[in-house]
Enzyme design. Sequence first.
Site, PDB file in Angstrom:
ATOM      1  N   ASP A  21       0.841  -1.197   0.000  1.00 45.58           N
ATOM      2  CA  ASP A  21       0.000   0.000   0.000  1.00 45.58           C
ATOM      3  C   ASP A  21       0.876   1.246   0.000  1.00 45.58           C
ATOM      4  O   ASP A  21       1.797   1.347   0.816  1.00 45.58           O
ATOM      5  CB  ASP A  21      -0.845   0.048   1.284  1.00 45.58           C
ATOM      6  CG  ASP A  21      -2.125  -0.764   1.170  1.00 45.58           C
ATOM      7  OD1 ASP A  21      -2.310  -1.444   0.151  1.00 45.58           O
ATOM      8  OD2 ASP A  21      -2.942  -0.704   2.113  1.00 45.58           O
ATOM      9  N   LYS A  78      -8.072   0.664  -5.220  1.00 44.12           N
ATOM     10  CA  LYS A  78      -9.272   0.078  -4.617  1.00 44.12           C
ATOM     11  C   LYS A  78     -10.545   0.799  -5.041  1.00 44.12           C
ATOM     12  O   LYS A  78     -10.559   2.017  -5.196  1.00 44.12           O
ATOM     13  CB  LYS A  78      -9.174   0.178  -3.091  1.00 44.12           C
ATOM     14  CG  LYS A  78      -8.115  -0.725  -2.473  1.00 44.12           C
ATOM     15  CD  LYS A  78      -8.173  -0.593  -0.957  1.00 44.12           C
ATOM     16  CE  LYS A  78      -6.981  -1.234  -0.281  1.00 44.12           C
ATOM     17  NZ  LYS A  78      -6.952  -2.688  -0.368  1.00 44.12           N
ATOM     18  N   GLY A 150      -5.483  -2.998   8.711  1.00 41.75           N
ATOM     19  CA  GLY A 150      -5.222  -1.851   9.564  1.00 41.75           C
ATOM     20  C   GLY A 150      -5.062  -2.184  11.040  1.00 41.75           C
ATOM     21  O   GLY A 150      -5.063  -1.299  11.883  1.00 41.75           O
ATOM     22  N   ARG A 162      -6.339 -20.592   6.613  1.00 42.48           N
ATOM     23  CA  ARG A 162      -6.515 -21.967   7.092  1.00 42.48           C
ATOM     24  C   ARG A 162      -7.882 -22.513   6.694  1.00 42.48           C
ATOM     25  O   ARG A 162      -8.013 -23.666   6.292  1.00 42.48           O
ATOM     26  CB  ARG A 162      -6.386 -22.021   8.618  1.00 42.48           C
ATOM     27  CG  ARG A 162      -4.949 -22.083   9.087  1.00 42.48           C
ATOM     28  CD  ARG A 162      -4.899 -22.592  10.523  1.00 42.48           C
ATOM     29  NE  ARG A 162      -3.559 -22.565  11.064  1.00 42.48           N
ATOM     30  CZ  ARG A 162      -2.655 -23.526  10.865  1.00 42.48           C
ATOM     31  NH1 ARG A 162      -2.971 -24.582  10.137  1.00 42.48           N
ATOM     32  NH2 ARG A 162      -1.453 -23.420  11.367  1.00 42.48           N
ATOM     33  N   GLY A 211      -3.411  -7.393   8.004  1.00 45.23           N
ATOM     34  CA  GLY A 211      -2.773  -7.532   9.315  1.00 45.23           C
ATOM     35  C   GLY A 211      -1.333  -7.981   9.291  1.00 45.23           C
ATOM     36  O   GLY A 211      -0.740  -8.228  10.337  1.00 45.23           O
ATOM     37  N   GLY A 232      -0.401  -3.724   3.901  1.00 49.02           N
ATOM     38  CA  GLY A 232      -1.061  -2.422   3.864  1.00 49.02           C
ATOM     39  C   GLY A 232      -0.366  -1.451   4.771  1.00 49.02           C
ATOM     40  O   GLY A 232       0.683  -0.898   4.442  1.00 49.02           O
ATOM     41  N   SER A 233      -0.921  -1.291   5.977  1.00 49.81           N
ATOM     42  CA  SER A 233      -0.387  -0.308   6.919  1.00 49.81           C
ATOM     43  C   SER A 233       0.965  -0.732   7.475  1.00 49.81           C
ATOM     44  O   SER A 233       1.717   0.105   7.969  1.00 49.81           O
ATOM     45  CB  SER A 233      -1.379  -0.142   8.062  1.00 49.81           C
ATOM     46  OG  SER A 233      -2.703  -0.143   7.563  1.00 49.81           O
TER      47      SER A 233
END
Lengths: 289, 195
Positions: A21, A78, A150, A162, A211, A232-233
């Site tokens: 990101d 996005k 996030g 999983r 995450g 991402g973050s």
Amino acid sequence: MERYQLNKDLAKMLKGGVIMDVTNPKEAEIAEKAGACAVMALERVPADIRKQGGIARMSDPKMIKEIKSAVSIPVMAKVRIGHFVEAQILEAIGIDYIDESEVLTPADEMYHINKWDFKIPFVCGARNLGEALRRIGEGAAMIRTKGEAGTGNVVEAVRHMRCMMDEIRKIKNSPKEELMTIAKEISAPYDLVEYVWKEGKLPVVNFAAGGIATPADAALMMQLGAEGVFVGSGIFKSQNPEKRASAIVLATTYYNDPKVIAEVSEDLGEAMYGIDINQLDNKLSERGW
Amino acid sequence: MKIGVLSLQGGVIEHLNHIRNLEADCIEVKEAEDLDEINGIILPGGESTTMGLLLKERGILNPLKQKILNGLPAWGTCAGMILLAKEIENDFRKHLEVMNIKVKRNAYGSQLDSFICHSKVEKVSKEEIPLIFIRAPYIVEVGNDVDVIFEIDGKVVAAREKNMLATSFHPELSTSLEFHKYFLNMCTENLKKLN
């Protein structure tokens, strides 16, 4: 169908890579220099969207175009779930991939975009096999876990990966006469369930997302069966983005080599601040169906 | 005979499967040591910036470059072609710099400009082969020793220079094994020469 094949093929070329990101051309250059195989252009990373609240929409096309001209690697952006006009805009400016993403505020609570209407490829999030196959049924050329964007907390991405892998194994080992019932139970198109039964995998490339904050997180997702990762973050919300970005790239390639992962995990500075999933009042992964 | 596929990022498994379908041994090349056991190397499609960086970072770049200069057969598809090229028209980054070609990255444009065509590549096979171009590069200039294998609309999309083969397109993404057969022949001939 030729176009769909080409779009699935581009996803194959992203395998083993990290999609990062970025919110401006400078970050995009850092990502490319660190070895990202693609960038996701957006105005706010998920951690900020979470903190600031409000409605999160498609980014300004001007900003996406600036990022596109700053790098040579593929550029993704996005759109809100169900917002096919935002998708038409991104197709018009000629980016490489659209993420129909739960990170943005959904525009439609009933229907996702009919992705067959587009020439441009789509990646979509999924929590389980049924959700993945529904998105593929609508024309998605690539799948990623939703995880919980996030948060810097990998637990949801692990749960989703999983779950998908477990369901794939179950279908693969089922006798053929059970497939229609399985298709009904997981609400997925029959022909795609049959594909999974025959091939033992999704018909498109499957990445991990949501995450991932450390090299070890990336390698964990790869060992669980992801074919690449989205971060991402996790990068630009950490203390040393350059170093962390390149460490995550190395850990994704050498995910089966603990020595390399150990080496690259050293001295990265602080990771992004994480959030316990139980403390969230708003789970982004529950957007879409 | 054992073929290595550079396995840092990109479409690795597709090449491995094609080679296995031709009943040749193959391994993933992830470290410089892996180069010692192979008789030919495929540089797959993916992102050349990512692969180039990892080649340097893990100390594979120079040993691989030496092996290719010493005659190890090498085939680059798409990003792999960029890794081989001595010159890149629109990028300051250079990688192995072994093949006497000048290439242009993403020469056709974005993913919306990716395409498939079906052609007979006379120097490789009598069959018509699907040629799959994904954000593909093409060759803008070839050096003296470079044999042009195929052109589309005046653009060179496949070429060979001694032990090096470069294609803009992805034979590993189609079901055709013809290009892989051609490369295996290059490797077999090289082995014969060495013995």
